[in-house]
Design an enzyme around this catalytic site. Structure first.
Site, short mmCIF file in Angstrom:
data_model
loop_
_atom_site.label_atom_id
_atom_site.label_comp_id
_atom_site.label_asym_id
_atom_site.label_seq_id
_atom_site.Cartn_x
_atom_site.Cartn_y
_atom_site.Cartn_z
N ALA A 55 0.84 -1.24 0.03
CA ALA A 55 0.03 -0.03 0.16
C ALA A 55 1.01 1.27 -0.18
O ALA A 55 0.27 2.32 -0.20
CB ALA A 55 -0.95 -0.15 1.20
N ARG A 57 10.51 7.43 -2.35
CA ARG A 57 11.91 7.25 -2.76
C ARG A 57 11.94 6.93 -4.17
O ARG A 57 12.92 7.12 -4.79
CB ARG A 57 12.53 6.53 -1.84
N THR A 101 3.71 0.43 8.24
CA THR A 101 3.65 -1.00 8.05
C THR A 101 2.80 -1.82 8.88
O THR A 101 2.03 -2.64 8.61
CB THR A 101 5.06 -1.66 7.97
N ASP A 156 8.37 -5.07 -2.17
CA ASP A 156 9.20 -4.62 -2.77
C ASP A 156 10.55 -5.16 -2.41
O ASP A 156 11.60 -4.88 -2.72
CB ASP A 156 9.48 -3.20 -2.14
N GLY A 173 16.13 -1.22 8.69
CA GLY A 173 16.04 -1.17 10.17
C GLY A 173 17.12 -1.87 10.66
O GLY A 173 17.37 -3.01 10.07
N ASN A 213 17.02 -5.89 9.28
CA ASN A 213 16.19 -6.35 9.14
C ASN A 213 15.45 -6.57 7.75
O ASN A 213 15.27 -5.72 6.84
CB ASN A 213 14.49 -5.62 9.93
N ASN A 245 13.88 0.67 -2.70
CA ASN A 245 13.14 1.78 -2.17
C ASN A 245 13.47 2.92 -3.33
O ASN A 245 12.82 4.00 -3.18
CB ASN A 245 13.70 2.11 -1.09
N ASN A 292 8.56 -16.79 -54.94
CA ASN A 292 9.48 -16.16 -54.85
C ASN A 292 9.31 -14.40 -55.14
O ASN A 292 8.62 -14.20 -56.34
CB ASN A 292 10.82 -16.54 -55.67
N ASN A 304 -0.83 -1.49 -49.69
CA ASN A 304 -2.10 -2.07 -48.83
C ASN A 304 -2.98 -0.88 -48.46
O ASN A 304 -4.03 -1.21 -47.61
CB ASN A 304 -1.68 -2.71 -47.57
C1 UD1 Z 1 10.99 -1.64 5.98
C2 UD1 Z 1 11.07 -1.96 7.49
C3 UD1 Z 1 12.74 -2.03 7.65
C4 UD1 Z 1 13.05 -3.05 6.77
C5 UD1 Z 1 12.83 -2.87 5.32
C6 UD1 Z 1 13.25 -4.27 4.35
C7 UD1 Z 1 9.38 -1.10 8.56
C8 UD1 Z 1 8.82 0.09 9.58
N1 UD1 Z 1 10.51 -0.89 8.21
O1 UD1 Z 1 11.41 -0.33 5.71
O2 UD1 Z 1 12.67 -2.39 9.03
O3 UD1 Z 1 14.48 -3.23 7.01
O4 UD1 Z 1 11.45 -2.61 5.18
O5 UD1 Z 1 13.03 -4.04 3.16
O6 UD1 Z 1 8.61 -1.85 8.46
N2 UD1 Z 1 3.76 -0.12 2.94
C9 UD1 Z 1 2.19 -0.27 3.23
N3 UD1 Z 1 1.65 0.74 3.74
C10 UD1 Z 1 2.42 1.84 4.40
C11 UD1 Z 1 3.63 1.85 4.40
C12 UD1 Z 1 4.32 0.98 3.76
O7 UD1 Z 1 1.74 -1.15 2.70
O8 UD1 Z 1 1.82 2.73 5.33
C13 UD1 Z 1 4.29 -1.23 2.34
C14 UD1 Z 1 5.18 -0.68 1.28
O9 UD1 Z 1 4.15 -0.80 0.02
C15 UD1 Z 1 6.37 -1.69 1.15
C16 UD1 Z 1 6.36 -2.42 2.19
O10 UD1 Z 1 5.16 -1.81 3.19
O11 UD1 Z 1 5.93 -2.97 0.03
C17 UD1 Z 1 7.58 -1.65 3.23
O12 UD1 Z 1 7.72 -0.42 3.03
P1 UD1 Z 1 8.72 0.67 3.00
O13 UD1 Z 1 8.46 2.07 2.89
O14 UD1 Z 1 9.55 0.06 1.66
O15 UD1 Z 1 9.66 0.23 4.18
P2 UD1 Z 1 11.21 0.49 4.22
O16 UD1 Z 1 11.46 1.83 4.66
O17 UD1 Z 1 11.90 -0.38 3.31
MG MG Z 2 11.28 -1.14 1.40
#
Ligand code: UD1
Ligand code: MG
Length: 467
Positions: A11, A16, A89, A115, A153, A181, A235, A385, A394
């Site tokens: 979502a 970025r 998240t 992602d 993270g 993470n 990202n 040929n 055409n």
């Molecule tokens: C997240 C983790 C981070 C980890 C990294 C790994 C958190 C807070 N952080 O960071 O610890 O190292 O992934 O790749 O979880 N999303 C939603 N709704 C939201 C926000 C995000 O559905 O409100 C989804 C995004 O579409 C994406 C995923 O959650 O698919 C991760 O979000 P993203 O913003 O990429 O988190 P990172 O900063 O990468």
């Molecule tokens: Mg991410």
């Protein structure tokens, strides 16, 4: 109680990335990032013989994800949940439990982010087996070491357990931690339900972090993986090109193991769905896109571009040819420098030579159009040929019309046929003809201006050089 609910978070705004396409649908090797994650999940559940529900949380530009879902071959096993505002998240996972309450009934919840397209079924399997081996654990989180951990993270280990600190919230000391993470977790659903409502947004982003499901006070195991390649998160567009390269390398390696010769593999680009059989040779600088399929014994020379094209056994695609939505049948030869446009079938052992453009046409077995021609909306019969410089006219400025030429016919060089028109079998059209009326089978046709030759008259036209 059912075993596993899988939640894919898709979502987020993907700020970025700076793309107009929502991040989950941004493509790598011609396929949305989220599809790779789904593949890995489905492979894992199939291997483990677990029947599961997959919840995909959507929000930002959700109409585009709804459209993706509606057209997806696996739409029946995916359910969509809607995160109204992108508040992090943890909030995304909460949206899944709100919209799809059946996910509360699973013993375990597996969370993955849309992602991370390098994920493999074996990564989930490893996590799952650790969790099952440690019944006192409430969850497992996959971690890995990253030399440049920026953006991830950080895993802060302590005597009692570990917790995760996001880049923005980390102290300078914590930012130096290289264990990060992955964003992939399997957690007992009872733990998620107990903790998720208590997570606050008291952090630099003002978001609800899913990483707060874990903490030193909970029995959660960080599972350190030896390599982070499979967890590479996308990202930014720079990170996208990184995973693109890794996925391409994996695909090329699989092809090489199978017996495909790539003369300069680092210069070959191909989409994920491209299929190449053993015994195919690909020269340097070839691009293969979409659902292109190449059968054994075929050769594709340098500079060729093939999109959604089927190349059958022993076909030769000579240098710098461009083929799109076409079928090239066994033993045919294309190019060099030919353009085959959508809707074209080139029959067995047929030939399309240099500087020939073919559009929406069927060249039947053994037909030859060898030099400098345009064939559009045409049927060319077996073993016919066509000489150099042939044009099917055409288009009348409003509509397109068909040209049908029978088998074993000979069309001399520099002929134009004004469609709609039919030329029969075993007929002969003399060079330089503009054919406006159909020619029956077995007939000879010539349609060119009469030649006038005047002996000695050339000097009237030749300009003599003045010194
Ligand atoms: C997240 C983790 C981070 C980890 C990294 C790994 C958190 C807070 N952080 O960071 O610890 O190292 O992934 O790749 O979880 N999303 C939603 N709704 C939201 C926000 C995000 O559905 O409100 C989804 C995004 O579409 C994406 C995923 O959650 O698919 C991760 O979000 P993203 O913003 O990429 O988190 P990172 O900063 O990468
Ligand atoms: Mg991410």
């Amino acid at each position: 109680m059912k075993t596993l609910g899988v939640v894919v978070l898709a979502a987020g705004k993907g700020t970025r990335m700076k793309t107009t396409t929502p991040k989950a649908l941004v493509q790598t090797l011609g396929r949305p990032l989220i599809d790779y994650v789904l593949d890995a999940v489905l492979q894992f559940t199939e291997n483990e013989k677990i029947s599961c529900d997959i919840g995909v949380v959507i929000g930002h530009k959700k109409e585009l994800l709804e459209e993706w879902h509606a057209n997806h071959s696996k739409k029946n096993i995916m359910k969509l949940a809607w995160q109204r505002e992108q508040n992090g998240t943890a909030d995304a996972l909460k949206a899944c439990f709100n919209d799809l309450p059946e996910f509360k009934n699973y013993e375990y919840t597996l969370v993955a982010c849309a992602d991370t397209p390098m994920l493999k079924a074996s990564d989930f399997a490893k996590l799952f087996s650790v969790l099952k081996d440690h019944p006192k654990c409430v969850g497992v989180a996959a971690t890995f070491h990253e030399d440049i951990p920026f953006g991830y993270g950080r895993i802060v280990r302590s005597n009692t357990g570990f917790h995760i600190v996001e880049e923005k919230d980390a102290t300078d000391e914590q930012r130096k931690i290289t264990e990060v993470n992955s964003g992939v977790y399997i957690v007992k659903t009872s733990h998620v339900l107990e903790v998720i409502g208590k997570i606050t947004n008291n952090n630099k982003s003002g978001e609800f972090y899913l990483t707060d499901l874990f903490g030193d006070q909970f029995a959660v195991a960080p599972v350190l993986f030896a390599s982070g390649d499979n967890f590479s998160g996308v990202n930014t567009l720079e990170q996208l090109s990184g995973v693109d390269e890794l996925l391409l390398k994996q695909k090329i390696r699989e092809l090489q193991l199978k017996g495909v010769t790539l003369l300069r593999p680092t210069s070959t680009y191909m989409d994920f769905e491209v299929e190449i059989a053993e015994g195919v040779t690909i020269y340097p600088g070839v691009t293969l896109l979409g659902k292109t399929k190449i059968a054994t014994g075929a050769v594709v020379e340098s500079g060729c571009f093939l999109k959604n094209t089927v190349i059958e056994e022993n076909v030769q695609v000579l240098a710098h040819s461009y083929l799109e939505d076409a079928i090239i049948q066994k033993g045919a030869a294309i190019g060099p420098m030919a353009r085959i446009r959508p809707g074209t079938t080139v029959g067995m052992k047929a030939k399309v030579g240099n500087f020939v453009e073919v559009k929406k046409s069927h060249l039947k077995d053994g037909a030859k159009v060898s030099h400098l021609s345009y064939v559009g909306d045409a049927e060319i019969g077996e073993n016919t040929n066509i000489g150099c410089g042939f044009i099917t006219c055409n288009y009348d400025g409003v509509n397109k019309h068909k040209t049908i030429i029978g088998k074993n016919t000979f069309i001399g060089s520099d002929c134009q046929v004004i469609a709609p028109i039919e030329i029969g079998d075993n007929s002969f059209v003399a060079a330089g003809s503009t054919i406006t009326k159909s020619v029956p089978s077995g007939a000879f046709a010539v349609a060119r201006g009469q030649q006038i030759t005047k002996e000695g008259a050339a000097s009237r036209f030749l300009k003599t050089k003045k010194n």
